[in-house]
Structure formats: structure tokens, C-alpha cells
Write a protein that holds these residues in place. Sequence first.
Motif, PDB file in Angstrom:
ATOM      1  N   ALA A 131      37.935  14.898  11.421  1.00  0.00           N
ATOM      2  CA  ALA A 131      38.862  16.018  11.220  1.00  0.00           C
ATOM      3  C   ALA A 131      38.943  16.887  12.474  1.00  0.00           C
ATOM      4  O   ALA A 131      40.015  17.346  12.858  1.00  0.00           O
ATOM      5  CB  ALA A 131      38.412  16.853  10.025  1.00  0.00           C
ATOM      6  N   ARG A 132      37.787  17.102  13.103  1.00  0.00           N
ATOM      7  CA  ARG A 132      37.768  17.898  14.341  1.00  0.00           C
ATOM      8  C   ARG A 132      38.614  17.224  15.416  1.00  0.00           C
ATOM      9  O   ARG A 132      39.393  17.879  16.121  1.00  0.00           O
ATOM     10  CB  ARG A 132      36.331  18.062  14.829  1.00  0.00           C
ATOM     11  N   GLY A 133      38.486  15.918  15.512  1.00  0.00           N
ATOM     12  CA  GLY A 133      39.277  15.187  16.499  1.00  0.00           C
ATOM     13  C   GLY A 133      40.766  15.306  16.240  1.00  0.00           C
ATOM     14  O   GLY A 133      41.557  15.493  17.158  1.00  0.00           O
ATOM     15  N   GLU A 134      41.153  15.233  14.980  1.00  0.00           N
ATOM     16  CA  GLU A 134      42.568  15.351  14.640  1.00  0.00           C
ATOM     17  C   GLU A 134      43.101  16.746  14.943  1.00  0.00           C
ATOM     18  O   GLU A 134      44.213  16.904  15.443  1.00  0.00           O
ATOM     19  CB  GLU A 134      42.785  15.013  13.160  1.00  0.00           C
ATOM     20  N   ARG A 135      42.289  17.775  14.642  1.00  0.00           N
ATOM     21  CA  ARG A 135      42.720  19.148  14.933  1.00  0.00           C
ATOM     22  C   ARG A 135      42.946  19.341  16.423  1.00  0.00           C
ATOM     23  O   ARG A 135      43.928  19.937  16.855  1.00  0.00           O
ATOM     24  CB  ARG A 135      41.675  20.155  14.433  1.00  0.00           C
TER      25      ARG A 135
ATOM     26  N   ALA B 173      41.375  17.403  25.075  1.00  0.00           N
ATOM     27  CA  ALA B 173      40.390  17.368  23.992  1.00  0.00           C
ATOM     28  C   ALA B 173      40.238  15.957  23.431  1.00  0.00           C
ATOM     29  O   ALA B 173      39.133  15.502  23.150  1.00  0.00           O
ATOM     30  CB  ALA B 173      40.784  18.339  22.887  1.00  0.00           C
ATOM     31  N   ALA B 174      41.348  15.264  23.272  1.00  0.00           N
ATOM     32  CA  ALA B 174      41.309  13.904  22.725  1.00  0.00           C
ATOM     33  C   ALA B 174      40.997  12.866  23.797  1.00  0.00           C
ATOM     34  O   ALA B 174      40.827  11.690  23.493  1.00  0.00           O
ATOM     35  CB  ALA B 174      42.642  13.567  22.058  1.00  0.00           C
ATOM     36  N   MET B 175      40.912  13.312  25.055  1.00  0.00           N
ATOM     37  CA  MET B 175      40.660  12.415  26.174  1.00  0.00           C
ATOM     38  C   MET B 175      41.695  11.297  26.210  1.00  0.00           C
ATOM     39  O   MET B 175      41.371  10.101  26.218  1.00  0.00           O
ATOM     40  CB  MET B 175      39.238  11.844  26.108  1.00  0.00           C
ATOM     41  N   ALA B 176      42.965  11.703  26.221  1.00  0.00           N
ATOM     42  CA  ALA B 176      44.051  10.728  26.184  1.00  0.00           C
ATOM     43  C   ALA B 176      45.165  11.139  27.129  1.00  0.00           C
ATOM     44  O   ALA B 176      45.440  12.328  27.306  1.00  0.00           O
ATOM     45  CB  ALA B 176      44.591  10.595  24.761  1.00  0.00           C
TER      46      ALA B 176
ATOM     47  N   VAL C 157      46.487  20.348  19.075  1.00  0.00           N
ATOM     48  CA  VAL C 157      46.675  21.613  19.787  1.00  0.00           C
ATOM     49  C   VAL C 157      46.371  21.555  21.277  1.00  0.00           C
ATOM     50  O   VAL C 157      46.602  22.526  21.981  1.00  0.00           O
ATOM     51  CB  VAL C 157      45.785  22.719  19.163  1.00  0.00           C
ATOM     52  N   SER C 158      45.886  20.420  21.773  1.00  0.00           N
ATOM     53  CA  SER C 158      45.368  20.442  23.129  1.00  0.00           C
ATOM     54  C   SER C 158      46.204  19.691  24.157  1.00  0.00           C
ATOM     55  O   SER C 158      45.826  19.605  25.311  1.00  0.00           O
ATOM     56  CB  SER C 158      43.948  19.869  23.143  1.00  0.00           C
TER      57      SER C 158
END
Length: 227
Positions: A121-125, A143-146, A129-130
Motif C-alpha cells: 500500500a505504501r508503494g502504491e501511495r 519514490a517508486a524508483m521508476a 504522488v511522487s
Amino acid sequence: MDSAKKPLVLIVDDERDIADMLKSYFEMSGYLATVALDGAQALEKARCSPDVILLDVGLPDIDGFSVCRMLRDVHACPIIFLTARVEDADAIDGFSAGADDYVTKPFSLEVLGARVKAQLARGERMKRVSAVRVDDVLSIDYAAMAVYVEGAQVPLARKEYEICTLLSKHAGQVFDRDMIYERVWGTSGDSAVVTEHVRRLRRALAKAGAEKDYVKTVWGVGYTWQG
């Protein structure tokens, strides 16, 4: 849960009973699950891009800390250590290796399930937003390193992504290869490795459809980011 959207859990534990128990639990909880019984199998099965990895520290061939470091070179998904070790130093080693959480044995399946759910869930949030849009073509989600080109994610190894992050966050600043190695690898080493990773980063961006060369070579000095 729609089978097409089920998160994949990679369970790495050399104790078959524990591994099978975890696999059954997560499958009954609506996940896909696969098992690796040692470090070599873990590295092989991680090629399937799991959404979360449960990693035992005490593996028979490669210790879990080393496996975690190798996984972190290419995967950004949450890694949760499962271990009987309880010393603070071991927890520190685990987080230093790149783990996101640390659960000691014996553990409650419900608690472990909640930890996995919270990490996902933290990853999806953070994905929502990042994202930072560099231009009409390229965007980077730190944040997702993408990294995305025209909305499609670019497949990058972890070090390639980290070089992209370092340069893009300091656009216009020139980094020599030694400096990039120290910032990305956290130590001194063969700076020729940086050249190869930059080459792969450029190739991946170009293959994804980016016509602009975002990483500019400053001859005789190093590299800089041109947004």
C-alpha cells in the motif's frame, strides 16, 4: 481479487515446511506466491518481477544479506527479512543491505500478512504522488524508483536508475566517474563500471523511444544531465 492484478510474493526460505506454509497462506489471502529454497533460486525466480520478497537470512548457499544486496541491484520492490536473529546489529545489517522490514521468527501469519499489505500500500501511495515530469517525453518517479518514456516504464537495473536519479536531481552539475561511483555504490572502486552503466542507461532510454540524450558526456570530466 482479480487474478490479473494479484501481487506476486516471492518466498525465500530453506525450510520447506515454512516456505509451503507461507505460500499457502498468501495464496489463500488472494496473492500469487512462489518459493525459492536458497539464494541461487531466489535470484533466478526474482526475474519474474515479484511485488514483494520475503527473505530468510540463514540460507544454505548465500547469506540473506548478500542475496538482498544482489536483488537490490535490479529490483526496487519491498524486501522483508524473516529471521531468528534478534540482535540490533543484525537488524541494522538487514536495513543496510536494502531491506524494507524485518520480522523475527516465530511470527504471526496475520502480522506478517499485515506487514506485506502495508508495504504494498505504501508503494502504491508513493507511486501516485511522487512522479516528476522532466519534459513531454520523460518522467521519473523517485519514490517508486521508476523511469517512464511516453508513459511506459523503462526497464532499468538498480544502478542505472540510481545514476539517472543522481544526475537528474542535479541537472547541469558535472559529475566525474569517481564521484558517481562513490555516490551510487557507496565506496570507491573501478570507475570504468560507471561508463558501462551510463551506456546501458542511454541505450534503455533510446530503446524506449527517447530521442533526446539526457545524459551528456563532458569530455575529459564526466557526465551531466540536460533536461
